[in-house]
Design a protein around this motif. Structure first.
Motif, PDB file in Angstrom:
ATOM      1  N   SER A  33       4.021   1.514   8.318  1.00 17.06           N
ATOM      2  CA  SER A  33       3.320   2.713   7.850  1.00 17.06           C
ATOM      3  C   SER A  33       2.302   3.162   8.892  1.00 17.06           C
ATOM      4  O   SER A  33       2.106   4.362   9.107  1.00 17.06           O
ATOM      5  CB  SER A  33       2.612   2.427   6.529  1.00 17.06           C
ATOM      6  OG  SER A  33       3.519   1.942   5.583  1.00 17.06           O
ATOM      7  N   THR A  34       1.661   2.189   9.536  1.00 18.99           N
ATOM      8  CA  THR A  34       0.664   2.520  10.573  1.00 18.99           C
ATOM      9  C   THR A  34       1.300   3.378  11.664  1.00 18.99           C
ATOM     10  O   THR A  34       0.733   4.402  12.069  1.00 18.99           O
ATOM     11  CB  THR A  34       0.090   1.225  11.203  1.00 18.99           C
ATOM     12  OG1 THR A  34      -0.466   0.430  10.160  1.00 18.99           O
ATOM     13  CG2 THR A  34      -0.975   1.525  12.249  1.00 18.99           C
ATOM     14  N   ARG A  92       9.791 -10.122   9.581  1.00 19.02           N
ATOM     15  CA  ARG A  92       9.269  -8.872  10.105  1.00 19.02           C
ATOM     16  C   ARG A  92       9.185  -9.015  11.614  1.00 19.02           C
ATOM     17  O   ARG A  92       8.801 -10.097  12.075  1.00 19.02           O
ATOM     18  CB  ARG A  92       7.877  -8.615   9.515  1.00 19.02           C
ATOM     19  CG  ARG A  92       7.718  -7.170   9.182  1.00 19.02           C
ATOM     20  CD  ARG A  92       6.449  -6.786   8.572  1.00 19.02           C
ATOM     21  NE  ARG A  92       6.254  -5.392   8.953  1.00 19.02           N
ATOM     22  CZ  ARG A  92       5.297  -4.644   8.542  1.00 19.02           C
ATOM     23  NH1 ARG A  92       4.396  -5.111   7.740  1.00 19.02           N
ATOM     24  NH2 ARG A  92       5.223  -3.382   8.944  1.00 19.02           N
ATOM     25  N   ILE A 136       9.578  -1.006  11.674  1.00 14.42           N
ATOM     26  CA  ILE A 136       8.967   0.213  11.128  1.00 14.42           C
ATOM     27  C   ILE A 136       7.698  -0.209  10.406  1.00 14.42           C
ATOM     28  O   ILE A 136       7.719  -1.193   9.663  1.00 14.42           O
ATOM     29  CB  ILE A 136       9.911   0.908  10.119  1.00 14.42           C
ATOM     30  CG1 ILE A 136      11.275   1.204  10.764  1.00 14.42           C
ATOM     31  CG2 ILE A 136       9.282   2.184   9.556  1.00 14.42           C
ATOM     32  CD1 ILE A 136      12.311   1.745   9.778  1.00 14.42           C
ATOM     33  N   LYS A 185      -7.581  -4.166   2.526  1.00 12.73           N
ATOM     34  CA  LYS A 185      -7.680  -2.971   3.355  1.00 12.73           C
ATOM     35  C   LYS A 185      -8.915  -2.141   2.993  1.00 12.73           C
ATOM     36  O   LYS A 185      -8.952  -0.942   3.200  1.00 12.73           O
ATOM     37  CB  LYS A 185      -6.412  -2.124   3.197  1.00 12.73           C
ATOM     38  CG  LYS A 185      -5.193  -2.745   3.863  1.00 12.73           C
ATOM     39  CD  LYS A 185      -3.972  -1.848   3.817  1.00 12.73           C
ATOM     40  CE  LYS A 185      -2.785  -2.513   4.497  1.00 12.73           C
ATOM     41  NZ  LYS A 185      -1.530  -1.803   4.316  1.00 12.73           N
ATOM     42  N   HIS A 228      10.451  -1.263   3.967  1.00  8.91           N
ATOM     43  CA  HIS A 228      10.249  -1.714   2.579  1.00  8.91           C
ATOM     44  C   HIS A 228      11.555  -1.636   1.795  1.00  8.91           C
ATOM     45  O   HIS A 228      11.934  -2.567   1.102  1.00  8.91           O
ATOM     46  CB  HIS A 228       9.228  -0.821   1.848  1.00  8.91           C
ATOM     47  CG  HIS A 228       7.884  -0.719   2.494  1.00  8.91           C
ATOM     48  ND1 HIS A 228       7.328   0.492   2.857  1.00  8.91           N
ATOM     49  CD2 HIS A 228       6.977  -1.666   2.843  1.00  8.91           C
ATOM     50  CE1 HIS A 228       6.125   0.284   3.378  1.00  8.91           C
ATOM     51  NE2 HIS A 228       5.891  -1.022   3.400  1.00  8.91           N
ATOM     52  N   ASP A 234       4.107 -11.269   7.432  1.00  7.62           N
ATOM     53  CA  ASP A 234       2.791 -10.844   7.947  1.00  7.62           C
ATOM     54  C   ASP A 234       1.755 -10.827   6.822  1.00  7.62           C
ATOM     55  O   ASP A 234       0.596 -11.208   7.019  1.00  7.62           O
ATOM     56  CB  ASP A 234       2.877  -9.450   8.597  1.00  7.62           C
ATOM     57  CG  ASP A 234       3.313  -8.380   7.619  1.00  7.62           C
ATOM     58  OD1 ASP A 234       4.365  -8.554   6.960  1.00  7.62           O
ATOM     59  OD2 ASP A 234       2.605  -7.367   7.481  1.00  7.62           O
ATOM     60  N   GLY A 276       6.331  -9.653   2.932  1.00  8.09           N
ATOM     61  CA  GLY A 276       6.700  -9.899   4.321  1.00  8.09           C
ATOM     62  C   GLY A 276       5.867 -11.055   4.855  1.00  8.09           C
ATOM     63  O   GLY A 276       4.774 -11.345   4.338  1.00  8.09           O
ATOM     64  N   THR A 336       0.846  -1.192   0.000  1.00  8.12           N
ATOM     65  CA  THR A 336       0.000   0.000   0.000  1.00  8.12           C
ATOM     66  C   THR A 336       0.887   1.251   0.000  1.00  8.12           C
ATOM     67  O   THR A 336       0.526   2.282  -0.563  1.00  8.12           O
ATOM     68  CB  THR A 336      -0.927  -0.009   1.243  1.00  8.12           C
ATOM     69  OG1 THR A 336      -1.511  -1.307   1.351  1.00  8.12           O
ATOM     70  CG2 THR A 336      -2.032   1.002   1.121  1.00  8.12           C
ATOM     71  N   HIS A 362       8.559   3.247   3.509  1.00 12.70           N
ATOM     72  CA  HIS A 362       9.528   3.529   4.581  1.00 12.70           C
ATOM     73  C   HIS A 362      10.768   2.634   4.445  1.00 12.70           C
ATOM     74  O   HIS A 362      10.832   1.790   3.531  1.00 12.70           O
ATOM     75  CB  HIS A 362       8.854   3.375   5.951  1.00 12.70           C
ATOM     76  CG  HIS A 362       8.160   2.053   6.160  1.00 12.70           C
ATOM     77  ND1 HIS A 362       8.846   0.852   6.258  1.00 12.70           N
ATOM     78  CD2 HIS A 362       6.834   1.732   6.280  1.00 12.70           C
ATOM     79  CE1 HIS A 362       7.987  -0.135   6.455  1.00 12.70           C
ATOM     80  NE2 HIS A 362       6.750   0.368   6.460  1.00 12.70           N
ATOM     81  N   LEU A 412      13.676  -4.479  10.873  1.00 16.13           N
ATOM     82  CA  LEU A 412      13.430  -3.062  11.164  1.00 16.13           C
ATOM     83  C   LEU A 412      11.987  -2.941  11.608  1.00 16.13           C
ATOM     84  O   LEU A 412      11.065  -3.244  10.844  1.00 16.13           O
ATOM     85  CB  LEU A 412      13.660  -2.204   9.908  1.00 16.13           C
ATOM     86  CG  LEU A 412      15.107  -2.126   9.397  1.00 16.13           C
ATOM     87  CD1 LEU A 412      15.174  -1.324   8.100  1.00 16.13           C
ATOM     88  CD2 LEU A 412      16.019  -1.503  10.441  1.00 16.13           C
TER      89      LEU A 412
HETATM   90  P1  ATP Z   1       0.527  -0.780   7.228  1.00 14.23           P
HETATM   91  O1  ATP Z   1       1.007  -0.610   8.625  1.00 14.23           O
HETATM   92  O2  ATP Z   1      -0.312   0.335   6.709  1.00 14.23           O
HETATM   93  O3  ATP Z   1      -0.060  -2.151   6.949  1.00 14.23           O
HETATM   94  P2  ATP Z   1       3.120  -1.638   6.281  1.00 14.23           P
HETATM   95  O4  ATP Z   1       4.248  -0.967   6.960  1.00 14.23           O
HETATM   96  O5  ATP Z   1       2.767  -3.040   6.726  1.00 14.23           O
HETATM   97  O6  ATP Z   1       1.857  -0.696   6.320  1.00 14.23           O
HETATM   98  P3  ATP Z   1       2.541  -2.351   3.567  1.00 14.23           P
HETATM   99  O7  ATP Z   1       2.424  -1.382   2.447  1.00 14.23           O
HETATM  100  O8  ATP Z   1       1.309  -2.940   4.162  1.00 14.23           O
HETATM  101  O9  ATP Z   1       3.407  -1.627   4.743  1.00 14.23           O
HETATM  102  O10 ATP Z   1       3.548  -3.527   3.208  1.00 14.23           O
HETATM  103  C1  ATP Z   1       3.937  -3.891   1.914  1.00 14.23           C
HETATM  104  C2  ATP Z   1       4.863  -5.107   2.007  1.00 14.23           C
HETATM  105  O11 ATP Z   1       6.074  -4.765   2.701  1.00 14.23           O
HETATM  106  C3  ATP Z   1       4.256  -6.277   2.794  1.00 14.23           C
HETATM  107  O12 ATP Z   1       4.634  -7.491   2.145  1.00 14.23           O
HETATM  108  C4  ATP Z   1       4.919  -6.159   4.155  1.00 14.23           C
HETATM  109  O13 ATP Z   1       5.022  -7.410   4.810  1.00 14.23           O
HETATM  110  C5  ATP Z   1       6.289  -5.620   3.811  1.00 14.23           C
HETATM  111  N1  ATP Z   1       6.851  -4.803   4.894  1.00 14.23           N
HETATM  112  C6  ATP Z   1       6.299  -3.720   5.463  1.00 14.23           C
HETATM  113  N2  ATP Z   1       7.065  -3.223   6.448  1.00 14.23           N
HETATM  114  C7  ATP Z   1       8.151  -4.036   6.526  1.00 14.23           C
HETATM  115  C8  ATP Z   1       9.315  -4.059   7.380  1.00 14.23           C
HETATM  116  N3  ATP Z   1       9.484  -3.164   8.359  1.00 14.23           N
HETATM  117  N4  ATP Z   1      10.228  -5.034   7.159  1.00 14.23           N
HETATM  118  C9  ATP Z   1      10.029  -5.963   6.188  1.00 14.23           C
HETATM  119  N5  ATP Z   1       8.960  -5.995   5.353  1.00 14.23           N
HETATM  120  C10 ATP Z   1       8.020  -5.056   5.516  1.00 14.23           C
END
Ligand code: ATP
Ligand code: MG
Length: 225
Positions: free
Chosen positions: A193-194, A133, A191, A44, A17, A108, A106, A9, A14, A189
């Protein structure tokens, strides 16, 4: 040529990613990572998501300086729900036989794979690279999958591949296809987006969580207030 597809999304993009994409491109010798901002992320639907043009611009800003990174607008041009199966089909149709695609997610996101459209077919259409993650364990990818393979997905089976050239944990091959699911350990990391959106709303610092240009863009356009 090897191409990695990094769906998300990116609200906002950040260093979680960017770093996992960078480390994965090194480990798997991937020539290009294509960041693919989802127009309407199907999982979402209920959440308020920032306008795609802001998310796209931030993704472009963040990836500009890395020659291996690119951004695709194909999910935006479809102007509908962004299903990964549709995206992979479109990409494969448009590219030559000498291109190998890897879908990067990721753990998750990947643990929900069986809620994705045409998950069975998707798993039989390209290799998957699954990154760590914080808060999730990568060592039991096979457990995660076998627990989630419900009665509805009897036609998909995996074989554990003890020898994984890319990481210490076993990978999985998708039976009846030539494709694999590779777990990979990237630097953890914590980190998200939320968390970034929440911090901006609360007037707290985000300085070292994402690229400076993205931070400036967020403030200039008064996002997440
Ligand atoms: P939100 O909190 O809004 O869900 P997010 O940080 O999870 O945002 P997404 O855009 O949902 O970011 O994630 C896109 C992809 O990047 C997903 O496959 C997610 O698992 C992966 N990703 C997100 N943040 C990380 C991180 N800190 N480390 C490794 N992979 C990540
Ligand atoms: Mg997420």
């Amino acid at each position: 040529m090897r191409i990695g597809i990094m769906g998300g999304t990116f609200d906002p993009i950040h260093y979680g990613h960017l770093n996992s994409a960078d480390e994965i491109s090194e480990i798997f010798n991937i020539d290009q990572i294509i960041f693919m901002p989802a127009f309407i992320p199907p999982h979402k639907k209920a959440e308020k998501i920032t306008d795609i043009y802001h998310r796209l611009t931030m993704t472009v800003l963040a990836t500009l300086s890395n020659p291996r990174f690119a951004v695709s607008t194909i999910e935006i041009e479809r102007n509908d729900y962004s299903y990964t199966m549709d995206t992979m089909r479109e990409l494969k149709k448009a590219s030559g036989k000498n291109i190998k695609f890897y879908f990067i997610a990721g753990i998750d996101a990947f643990k929900e794979i069986f809620t994705w459209k045409d998950a069975d077919r998707l798993l039989k259409s390209c290799d998957f690279i699954i990154s760590t993650r914080p808060g999730y364990r990568i060592d039991d990818l096979s457990n995660i999958l076998s627990n989630t393979v419900s009665k509805k997905h009897k036609n998909i089976k995996f074989k554990i591949e003890k020898k994984n050239p890319f990481c210490g944990f076993p990978g999985l091959s998708v039976i009846g296809s030539k494709y694999y699911i590779y777990p990979v350990e990237t630097t953890l990391l914590d980190i998200s987006s939320t968390d970034i959106r929440r911090r901006v709303a609360e007037g707290r610092t985000i300085r070292y969580l994402l690229p400076e240009t993205v931070k400036e863009y967020i403030y200039k356009n008064k996002l997440y207030r």
